[in-house]
Design a protein around this motif. Structure first.
Motif, PDB file in Angstrom:
ATOM      1  N   HIS A 140       0.801  -1.227   0.000  1.00  0.00           N
ATOM      2  CA  HIS A 140       0.000   0.000   0.000  1.00  0.00           C
ATOM      3  C   HIS A 140       0.833   1.277   0.000  1.00  0.00           C
ATOM      4  N   CYS A 192      -5.280  -4.222  -7.689  1.00  0.00           N
ATOM      5  CA  CYS A 192      -5.553  -5.659  -7.592  1.00  0.00           C
ATOM      6  C   CYS A 192      -6.757  -6.049  -8.438  1.00  0.00           C
ATOM      7  N   ARG A 228     -10.796   9.171  -2.487  1.00  0.00           N
ATOM      8  CA  ARG A 228     -10.086   7.902  -2.547  1.00  0.00           C
ATOM      9  C   ARG A 228      -8.713   8.029  -3.217  1.00  0.00           C
TER      10      ARG A 228
END
Ligand code: SF4
Lengths: 467, 201
Positions: A64, A348, A436
């Motif tokens: 991350h 992903c 986000r």
């Protein structure tokens, strides 16, 4: 014996204990760990003097926070990010779990590394302190995201306290039309069910259009089961699955392979098994889609126009109004007129080799629009290496894309890859929530091919126009 | 874990649907390796301007809700990521109970691990509670976990469901790792059996 669903079968095979009140302990076969949701869990173990019960079933990789720029060997500038990655380095060593450090070519997004290394196998239970663990369901593994307290619980006990979910079937029949991909399927399903439609369920995806998908495509579909609210998504294993798994570093071999295969072949939903909810979509009806709002359920075919808040009901009216304001869009505007500043290809959901091939096919020999910021972030170091070997990297660079190292990157923008205020992005990731991809950044979720098309034209584009 | 038995407090109304974990605690705050200190950044992007000043009309910035201990929210609260930082931030702010028509699965579980009670109620009831919460600081709601009831400031009583095991853990403040370790013999036996049946795992 009464007929069982695939979910029932995997559940039954992992039930370690059932209390009188129905509370169950589910045994966990694989525990994947990354740097953001694990430090507090390891700290908890340490404080209680506990150890990791099954270190050989526990796999960690930082993803991350890691920079994806080519100079990352020099270290992480942001101090907190660096501390988090260093904490994982230290915890992996101290507790003796499998580890792929940033410097390892096999490093990448945890949900890409697990399958790639053969850690994820059919019929397993797989958990990770990350909601997109649903990805591994593509193998017919029961895989779901857990919180940090549960990470600690699994580390200490190799089990999870669970209650059984209900069974939901999502069937996608028939064939997909040209230009329609796994990403369009999974977004179309969420558009149909809503982001809470799967709450309380485990979804099994089935039907011809699902069967026809590659493993990469199946992972894209299951990845976003969580955006539909489901605890997990599953696809029954078949020849496509076995072919993908065979020969992977941690896949069984020899006699063990034969034994495994024999068991995997029993992993399907029995005829007449009961589903509590069924949703059916026709493959041929699915179009290339895009999100217009700030929830993954805000999905429309690319040929549509931005909706009016009054088109909705209840609390959604206010939510749609807020979304449109945040996204800087007007009701009635054509989606294909929306101009894009940035393109992000990776995550992903869509950071695997097949996704990169789809992008290369669209952009080969063409240039991205002037002034466009376009970034391709492979899902793992091995995906990157393969793309280079296949000549895809050269195509990307010649078109004007930045070709990055592996990580989560702008999917959640915890590392320096972020949108600035008002910047509008076509992204292959999975969440278009407010903020986000960066404070006040605006995200439209699309397939890799559609993202590539947007990079060329500078606006949301129907991929079929370029075919 | 802190016990949860009874709570009488101010309820803040947040009628928005799909309040996601990125709203509850934006990712810039996930870099901590601690479990505490997230409260000041709860709902950060909705709560503060970029210069750090407060956005006046955000509910938790209003004088009457600054000490809210209950949140009444729109459908599908806590959707998005598995980050336990979301319940940590809620708890750290001082909120111990969230009421909605539905919650995202992982968030729901995470609450119980942190002494927070999430309550699911039908739309009609949430509508009544939302109205009650809108009355501000003098309207205190009472939550009684033992009796499984919510009493509004008008004295209207609603009952709610809660999983018996989760209720027990919350009321006793139990650490569930400790409870599971008590079942070690069952897990050992299962592990041995599974290793024989599926040696490739
Ligand atoms: S790529 Fe995005 S969704 Fe996937 S694990 Fe990383 S941050 Fe989460």
């Amino acid at each position: 014996m009464s007929p069982k669903t695939l979910y029932d079968k995997i559940w039954d095979a992992h039930l370690a204990h059932e209390a009188e009140d129905g509370t169950c302990l589910l045994y966990i076969d694989r525990h994947l760990v990354h740097e953001v949701t694990s430090p507090q869990a390891f700290e908890g173990l340490r404080m209680a003097g506990r150890t990791v019960r099954a270190p050989e079933k526990t796999i960690a990789v930082p993803d991350h926070n890691v920079p994806t720029t080519l100079d990352r060997a020099k270290g992480i500038d942001n101090e907190e990010s660096r501390i988090q990655v260093e904490a994982l380095d230290k915890n992996a060593k101290e507790f003796g779990i499998h580890y792929y450090p940033v410097s390892d070519v096999r490093q990448g997004i945890v949900h890409i590394v697990g399958p790639e290394q053969g850690w994820t196998l059919p019929g397993m239970t797989v958990v990770c302190g990350d909601s997109h663990t649903a990805t591994h369901g593509a193998f017919g593994a029961l895989a779901h995201g857990i919180g940090t307290s549960e990470v600690e619980h699994v580390l200490a006990t190799q089990t999870l306290i669970q209650q059984k979910s209900k069974n939901m079937k999502v069937e996608v029949t028939g064939k997909l039309k040209p230009g329609v991909t796994a990403k369009d399927i999974t977004l179309a399903v969420i558009g149909e069910t809503g982001t809470a439609g799967g709450t309380g369920y485990v979804i099994e995806y089935c039907g011809e259009a699902i069967r026809d998908l590659s493993m990469e495509g199946r992972m894209t579909v299951c990845n976003m089961a969580i955006e539909g609210g489901a605890r997990a998504g599953l696809i029954a294993p078949d020849e496509t699955t076995y072919a993908y798994v065979k020969g992977r570093p941690h896949a069984p071999t020899g006699e063990q392979w034969d034994a495994a295969l024999a068991w995997w072949k029993t992993l399907y939903t029995d005829e007449d098994a009961h589903f509590d909810k069924i949703v059916t979509l026709k493959g041929e009806d699915i179009q290339p889609v895009v999100t217009w709002g700030t929830s993954p359920e805000d999905v429309l075919p690319i040929t549509a126009t931005v909706p009016h808040p009054e088109d909705f009901e209840g609390g959604k009216v206010e939510a749609a109004r807020r979304s449109l304001e945040y996204m800087g869009l007007k009701a009635g505007q054509k989606l294909t007129d929306i101009e894009i500043d940035t393109v992000f290809i990776g995550s992903c959901t869509n950071g695997r080799i097949e996704d990169l091939r789809a992008v290369a096919e669209v952009v080969k020999g063409k240039k991205i629009k002037d002034g466009m910021r376009a970034m391709i972030v492979p899902g793992s170091g091995l995906v990157r290496a393969q793309a280079e070997e296949e000549g895809l990297a050269e195509i990307f660079k010649a078109s004007g894309f930045e070709w990055r190292l592996a990580g989560c990157s702008m999917c959640l923008a915890m590392n320096p890859d972020q949108l600035s205020e008002g910047e509008r992005c076509a992204a292959t990731s999975n969440r278009n929530f407010e903020g986000r991809q960066g404070y006040k950044g605006r995200t439209h979720l699309v397939s890799p091919a559609m993202a590539a098309a947007a990079a060329l034209t500078g606006r949301l584009t129907d991929i079929r126009e370029l075919m | 874990m802190e016990k949860f038995e009874k709570l009488t407090g101010i309820a803040a109304p947040m009628p928005l649907v799909n309040i996601d974990t990125d709203m509850i605690i934006p990712k810039v705050f996930l870099k901590s390796i601690q479990r505490t200190g997230f409260g000041v950044n709860l709902f950060d992007e909705m709560r503060y301007n970029r210069d750090g000043s407060e956005i006046e009309d955000f509910v938790l910035n209003k004088p009457q809700y600054r000490n809210a201990e209950i949140l009444v929210a729109g459908d599908n609260f806590g959707c998005g990521s598995s980050r336990e930082h979301a319940p940590w931030a809620i708890k750290d702010f001082g909120i111990r109970c969230v009421i909605s028509t539905s919650f995202a699965d992982i968030f729901f579980n995470n609450c119980f691990k942190n002494g927070i009670l999430p309550i699911v109620l039908p739309q009609e009831v949430v509508d009544v509670l939302m109205k009650d919460a809108e009355k501000g600081a003098n309207a205190r709601m009472e939550i009684d976990l033992e009796a499984q009831t919510i009493t509004t400031s008008d004295g209207e009583v609603f009952s709610f469901d809660v999983d018996p095991f989760k209720k027990h853990c919350l009321m006793e403040g139990l650490d569930d790792i400790g409870l599971t370790l008590e079942k070690k013999a069952s897990v050992d036996a299962f592990e041995a059996r599974a290793a024989a049946e599926r040696p490739w795992v």
